[in-house]
Design an enzyme around this catalytic site. Structure first.
Site, PDB file in Angstrom:
ATOM      1  N   GLY A 156       0.868  -1.175   0.000  1.00 24.32           N
ATOM      2  CA  GLY A 156       0.000   0.000   0.000  1.00 24.32           C
ATOM      3  C   GLY A 156       0.897   1.215   0.000  1.00 24.32           C
ATOM      4  N   CYS A 201       6.400  -5.029   0.386  1.00 25.84           N
ATOM      5  CA  CYS A 201       6.473  -3.682  -0.200  1.00 25.84           C
ATOM      6  C   CYS A 201       6.385  -2.588   0.866  1.00 25.84           C
ATOM      7  CB  CYS A 201       5.408  -3.531  -1.281  1.00 25.84           C
ATOM      8  SG  CYS A 201       5.737  -2.189  -2.422  1.00 25.84           S
ATOM      9  N   GLU A 216       1.706 -12.043  -2.946  1.00 27.64           N
ATOM     10  CA  GLU A 216       0.237 -12.165  -2.833  1.00 27.64           C
ATOM     11  C   GLU A 216      -0.480 -11.843  -4.145  1.00 27.64           C
ATOM     12  OE1 GLU A 216       2.046  -9.724  -1.717  1.00 27.64           O
ATOM     13  OE2 GLU A 216       0.995  -7.807  -1.882  1.00 27.64           O
ATOM     14  N   ARG A 251      12.611   4.131  -0.790  1.00 25.45           N
ATOM     15  CA  ARG A 251      11.254   4.057  -1.348  1.00 25.45           C
ATOM     16  C   ARG A 251      11.278   4.321  -2.846  1.00 25.45           C
ATOM     17  NH1 ARG A 251       7.528   8.167   0.957  1.00 25.45           N
ATOM     18  NH2 ARG A 251       5.968   6.970  -0.148  1.00 25.45           N
ATOM     19  N   ARG A 254       6.248   0.100  -8.025  1.00 21.56           N
ATOM     20  CA  ARG A 254       6.835   1.271  -7.364  1.00 21.56           C
ATOM     21  C   ARG A 254       7.575   0.784  -6.103  1.00 21.56           C
ATOM     22  NH1 ARG A 254       4.953   6.668  -7.794  1.00 21.56           N
ATOM     23  NH2 ARG A 254       4.968   6.705  -5.546  1.00 21.56           N
ATOM     24  N   HIS A 294       5.587  -8.589  -4.472  1.00 16.44           N
ATOM     25  CA  HIS A 294       4.252  -8.969  -3.999  1.00 16.44           C
ATOM     26  C   HIS A 294       3.908 -10.428  -4.283  1.00 16.44           C
ATOM     27  CE1 HIS A 294       2.955  -4.861  -3.066  1.00 16.44           C
ATOM     28  NE2 HIS A 294       3.643  -4.485  -4.133  1.00 16.44           N
ATOM     29  N   SER A 333       3.156   3.484   2.317  1.00 20.07           N
ATOM     30  CA  SER A 333       3.721   3.432   3.666  1.00 20.07           C
ATOM     31  C   SER A 333       3.411   4.701   4.451  1.00 20.07           C
ATOM     32  CB  SER A 333       5.230   3.193   3.602  1.00 20.07           C
ATOM     33  OG  SER A 333       5.858   4.195   2.839  1.00 20.07           O
TER      34      SER A 333
END
Lengths: 199, 304
Positions: free
Chosen positions: A51, A83, A175, A110, A138, A173, A53
């Protein structure tokens, strides 16, 4: 998958928490969404999803979730972060005075690969697993890691997967793919942790 | 970017991978608030208030409405300034069907392009073929058919077409409910009915089938248009939105930073009325709204 029934707390203040929930429920774990500290003590594992941060860190503080989650991580509750979750665990963030849980000795950058145009997918050799499909959005990477941090995956010499004590952190990711191997490995950790604290 | 660079760029990444990372970015924005901003200073306020992304605009919808005339893509200089001011994703709007405005935004390395009815449409028949772009697109939809048409064209994210710049939530509510109802109808239909539905929706059968099997849109769905209070934002989440866009509602109100932070809290805690009561307290003046029958320009009719 296991004899011990485990309950995972998915930190659900913002981001792709439903995606993690689907994976872990598929693997037989019970999942609860964590938006306040109430259910935290009943969790055998913690998941910090992707998401933003900055948003997640701010909300965790405002919802009085910050200290209890940090305490749980330091207590040894197995933690799985992807992430933005990895950024929250980093001890320091490049060009950013913000510090969040800061429980993994490492320095995160980041948006390290650039803006959305630079987002990509690739297969990486993940330690203990082998070739694994990795989705970078990203994404951050770790510029440096402490000497006790085990490096699980690198991309072009940049650290993108680590394990430190009870914490697993990935810049990509898992997931968002159908490959549940990383989640399964983590879940095995949660099962043995749960068996240990309940005995 | 020259054509050669562009070819190289496209050959580096396959279409299905691009779909995954672009839909994936929208997934990362879920449970978040995307705020309209018109300068670097507002962008910084939005980021500090907990926005997951900002929409860079020359004028917010309420002012577009007030000024009238043709509304176009923003000045690239403004977009760059906003990109420099924040670390969260930056979105920008192009006109419906304006392929070149979209190419310019892509050349600015924008994180998300909104092919938006808030601007004056450049094409009254065709939307942009969004599959030709590396950058992800978000598009508005009032019903399931419209949402699926935009997804077939390559949109990575959908939002409702609530009437922008009015401070009135009624249209967004209508769109959100309509999409949910139509999805449950699709979910429960017999498999032999999808062929007729594909005709009705004017999209490929495979997309109807995929949506039916998933029981939800294959991309993330946000609410947009008319959100001006924390309660509005929570209502959208309650009705099934996965996040919200707030346009004029924040920077047309009395205390933008406070209202922005409250709306962020409301989206996360939409099912906690006690907390909603707390964050709704003492927010100062909300934007002045316009009722549906007082609107002269209905933007949701643009691009179907």
């Amino acid at each position: 998958m296991s004899k011990v029934k485990v309950r995972l707390g998915i930190v659900a203040v913002q981001g792709a928490f439903v995606e993690h929930r689907r994976v872990f429920e598929r693997l037989g774990a019970e999942c609860v969404e964590i938006r306040n500290a109430r259910l935290l003590d009943e969790c055998d594992g913690l998941v910090l999803p992707g998401g933003e941060s900055t948003t997640q860190g701010k909300l965790a503080r405002e919802l009085s979730l910050f200290e209890p989650v940090r305490a749980a991580i330091l207590r040894g509750v197995p933690t799985f972060a992807t992430c933005a979750g990895l950024i929250l665990l980093a001890e320091r963030i490049v060009d950013d005075s913000a510090r969040y849980f800061a429980t993994i000795p490492c320095v995160a950058r980041r948006n390290a690969f650039g803006r959305q145009n630079a987002s990509f997918t690739t297969a990486l050799d993940v330690r203990g697993i082998g070739a694994f499909p990795c989705v970078f959005i990203r994404a951050p990477y770790l510029e440096s890691v402490g000497k006790d941090v085990e490096i699980l995956a690198t991309y072009c010499d940049r650290v993108v997967g680590v394990r430190y004590r009870n914490q697993w952190g990935f810049a990509f990711h898992p997931e968002l793919t159908d490959d549940d191997r990383l989640a399964s490995q983590y879940l095995a950790d949660v099962v043995s942790y749960a068996a240990r604290i309940r005995s | 970017m020259t054509q050669k660079d562009k070819d190289k760029d496209m050959s580096n990444i396959s279409t299905s991978e691009r779909v995954l990372v672009n839909r994936g970015l929208a997934q990362m924005l879920k449970g978040g608030v995307i705020m309209d901003v018109t300068n670097a200073e507002q962008a910084a306020i939005a980021e500090r208030s907990g926005a997951v992304a900002v929409m860079a605009l020359e004028r917010i919808p309420a002012d577009i409405r007030a000024v009238g005339g043709v509304a176009r893509m923003s000045d690239p200089k403004l977009i760059r300034e906003i990109q420099r001011a924040v670390s969260i994703p930056v979105m920008a709007k192009c006109r419906i069907g304006h392929i070149v405005e979209a190419q310019i935004l892509a050349a600015l390395d924008i994180d998300f392009i909104d092919e938006s009815e808030v601007l004056t449409p450049a094409d009254d028949v065709y939307h942009i073929d969004k599959r030709q772009f590396t950058a992800p697109f978000v598009c508005g939809a009032r019903d399931l058919g419209e949402a699926l048409r935009r997804i077939a064209e390559g949109a990575s994210m959908i939002r409702t077409k609530g009437e922008p710049g009015t401070g009135n939530i009624v249209q967004a509510t209508r769109h959100m409910r309509r999409i949910t109802t139509e999805l449950s109808r699709l979910k429960s239909c017999r498999e032999d009915e999808i062929f007729e539905l594909a005709k009705e929706f004017r999209v490929p059968i495979s997309l109807v089938d995929e949506t039916r099997r998933l029981g939800r849109l294959p991309v993330v769905n946000f609410a947009a248009g008319g959100v001006s209070t924390p309660a509005d934002a929570a209502l959208m989440m309650l009705l099934g939105a996965e996040g919200v866009f707030v346009g004029s509602g924040i920077f047309k109100s009395g205390d933008p930073a406070k209202r922005a932070a409250s709306i962020v809290q409301a989206v996360t805690n939409y099912d906690d009325p006690k907390l909603l009561a707390k964050v709704s307290e003492d927010l100062g003046e909300p934007m002045v709204g316009i009722n549906e029958d007082e609107i002269e320009l209905i933007m949701e009719e643009r691009g179907r």
